[in-house]
Design a protein around this motif. Structure first.
Motif, mmCIF file in Angstrom:
data_model
loop_
_atom_site.group_PDB
_atom_site.id
_atom_site.type_symbol
_atom_site.label_atom_id
_atom_site.label_comp_id
_atom_site.label_asym_id
_atom_site.label_seq_id
_atom_site.Cartn_x
_atom_site.Cartn_y
_atom_site.Cartn_z
ATOM 1 N N LEU A 172 30.465 -12.438 -53.642
ATOM 2 C CA LEU A 172 29.531 -12.273 -52.539
ATOM 3 C C LEU A 172 30.340 -12.042 -51.262
ATOM 4 O O LEU A 172 31.005 -12.960 -50.760
ATOM 5 C CB LEU A 172 28.639 -13.507 -52.394
ATOM 6 C CG LEU A 172 27.718 -13.517 -51.174
ATOM 7 C CD1 LEU A 172 26.736 -12.345 -51.216
ATOM 8 C CD2 LEU A 172 26.971 -14.845 -51.076
ATOM 9 N N LEU A 174 30.659 -11.800 -47.522
ATOM 10 C CA LEU A 174 29.923 -12.325 -46.375
ATOM 11 C C LEU A 174 30.106 -11.368 -45.201
ATOM 12 O O LEU A 174 31.199 -11.258 -44.643
ATOM 13 C CB LEU A 174 30.438 -13.718 -46.008
ATOM 14 C CG LEU A 174 30.383 -14.757 -47.130
ATOM 15 C CD1 LEU A 174 31.040 -16.057 -46.685
ATOM 16 C CD2 LEU A 174 28.944 -15.001 -47.579
ATOM 17 N N TRP A 183 22.078 -19.739 -48.833
ATOM 18 C CA TRP A 183 21.693 -19.610 -50.242
ATOM 19 C C TRP A 183 20.235 -20.020 -50.446
ATOM 20 O O TRP A 183 19.679 -20.830 -49.691
ATOM 21 C CB TRP A 183 22.585 -20.506 -51.113
ATOM 22 C CG TRP A 183 22.515 -21.965 -50.766
ATOM 23 C CD1 TRP A 183 21.590 -22.881 -51.196
ATOM 24 C CD2 TRP A 183 23.380 -22.683 -49.888
ATOM 25 N NE1 TRP A 183 21.832 -24.114 -50.651
ATOM 26 C CE2 TRP A 183 22.941 -24.026 -49.844
ATOM 27 C CE3 TRP A 183 24.507 -22.324 -49.150
ATOM 28 C CZ2 TRP A 183 23.577 -25.000 -49.074
ATOM 29 C CZ3 TRP A 183 25.135 -23.301 -48.387
ATOM 30 C CH2 TRP A 183 24.658 -24.616 -48.368
ATOM 31 N N LEU A 319 27.415 -20.588 -45.531
ATOM 32 C CA LEU A 319 28.459 -20.114 -46.428
ATOM 33 C C LEU A 319 29.709 -19.660 -45.679
ATOM 34 O O LEU A 319 29.623 -19.065 -44.595
ATOM 35 C CB LEU A 319 27.922 -18.966 -47.289
ATOM 36 C CG LEU A 319 26.851 -19.364 -48.300
ATOM 37 C CD1 LEU A 319 26.222 -18.130 -48.938
ATOM 38 C CD2 LEU A 319 27.430 -20.284 -49.375
ATOM 39 N N ASP A 321 34.066 -18.237 -46.282
ATOM 40 C CA ASP A 321 35.060 -17.632 -47.156
ATOM 41 C C ASP A 321 35.642 -18.690 -48.093
ATOM 42 O O ASP A 321 36.036 -19.775 -47.652
ATOM 43 C CB ASP A 321 36.173 -17.027 -46.295
ATOM 44 C CG ASP A 321 37.235 -16.313 -47.114
ATOM 45 O OD1 ASP A 321 36.897 -15.757 -48.175
ATOM 46 O OD2 ASP A 321 38.409 -16.324 -46.694
ATOM 47 N N CYS A 339 32.384 -16.603 -52.852
ATOM 48 C CA CYS A 339 32.163 -16.006 -51.540
ATOM 49 C C CYS A 339 33.500 -15.592 -50.926
ATOM 50 O O CYS A 339 34.465 -16.364 -50.945
ATOM 51 C CB CYS A 339 31.474 -16.997 -50.601
ATOM 52 S SG CYS A 339 29.866 -17.579 -51.188
#
Length: 348
Positions: A172, A174, A183, A319, A321, A339
């Motif tokens: 994912l 970001l 989420w 979220l 890294d 992520c």
């Protein structure tokens, strides 16, 4: 259907399921073409057109013959190939392949504000400062409002882009334009037989199966400062590349009792969402019927049923890294989403 026993490591309790997979590592640009597969326990085998009795998965889902696939599992087990994963067997260890999104929907319909407890919590959390009532009283009023909505109201929907549907093999990314990516774990219905203006009584006949979705949302893009009167901007908030991690399995409807499934999402090993589908404000027949009122539902489409409490906005932790999300729905498996921060120029 077949009585084959699934393996313990997948989180899959159904005797078999459908997946899409490729050989090689989890690099999105490598590993060869994506193929359709049949999963039983800890094994997978390719599904060809002759196996499906249809040219592709969505055509199969239009009139899903799950017993046909069950007989394939049983036949292999009876001939000894069900446990043989050698060079002459169609079956391979599941660990040797990379799973991707199990479906390719043409439409993605998403239900919002559909967990009763979650919405009550939101009403309490966002009560005006001038409301001096005790929290218990505010909660009781909110509960009455939700009961009234369930009895006389209608589900709330928005639409997602099928291009955002990916498997957990894809990290994912970001987007760098925000630090408020969140989420929302959900049970997703996979539509089978096409239907238009479906009645609640007919609704479950149009369900082919179920899968898992994580409806990623960029919170500071939901409402626009330059056009407040236009309402929520779900296109910008929810439709970046990879914002709908889906799968890993498509589980046949006959193996799932959707009314009381546990959903959990862990962030870096810490439990964030923990709920059951019995808390849905509008149940699946109501959602399917309402979603089909103004546009036919097509085979392979996804209908997301809503997300319970416990998203990042609730915890004050969005979220970042390096985060890893593990989302599970009882019996449907677990998806593990990594992520990563957007690299300079990645999507330019």
């Amino acid at each position: 259907m077949t009585s084959t026993t699934p393996g313990p490591g997948t989180g899959l309790t159904a005797p078999f399921a459908v997946a899409r997979f490729r050989d090689g590592d989890d690099d999105r640009d490598g590993g060869g073409p994506v193929r359709l597969g049949l999963v039983a326990g800890e094994r997978i085998r390719p599904l060809e057109e002759a196996d499906l009795g249809a040219p592709h998965l969505n055509a199969f889902l239009a009139a899903p013959d799950w017993d046909r696939l069950g007989r394939l599992v049983d036949a292999d087990a009876n001939t000894g190939t069900g446990t043989d994963t050698g060079a002459d067997s169609a079956w391979r260890p599941l660990a040797e392949v990379t799973l991707t999104a199990p479906v390719q929907p043409r439409q993605v319909i998403q239900a919002g504000a559909n967990y009763r407890t979650h919405v009550i919590d939101l009403v309490v959390a966002h009560a005006p400062k001038e409301d001096t009532r005790p929290e218990a009283e505010i909660r009781e009023d909110a509960a009455r409002m939700m009961d009234e909505r369930a009895a006389t109201g209608e589900p709330y929907f928005f639409i997602g882009l099928p291009a955002a549907v990916v498997g957990d093999d894809v990290p994912l990314v970001l987007p760098s334009y925000s630090e408020q990516h969140d989420w929302e774990l959900e049970l997703a219905v996979v539509v089978g037989r096409e239907g238009f203006r479906i009645t609640p009584g007919e609704a479950m006949d149009h369900v082919a199966g179920y899968t898992i979705c994580n409806d990623i949302t960029t919170r500071d893009r939901v409402f626009r400062a330059d056009s407040k009167g236009l309402g929520a901007d779900w296109y910008r908030a929810k439709n970046a590349p990879g914002f709908l991690p889906t799968g890993p399995f498509l589980v046949p409807a006959g193996f799932v009792e959707p009314d009381d499934l546990a959903l959990t999402l862990d962030l870096n090993g810490e439990r964030m969402q923990d709920a059951v589908t019995s808390d849905l404000l509008f149940d699946l027949p109501a959602l399917i019927s309402a979603a089909s009122l103004n546009m036919p539902l097509l085979p392979g489409d996804l209908l997301l049923t809503g997300s319970p409490a416990g998203n990042g906005a609730h915890w004050g932790r969005l979220l970042r890294d390096g985060d890893v999300m593990e989302g599970s729905v009882q019996g449907l498996g677990t998806q593990r989403v990594r992520c990563i921060a957007e690299s300079a120029g990645e999507y330019r």
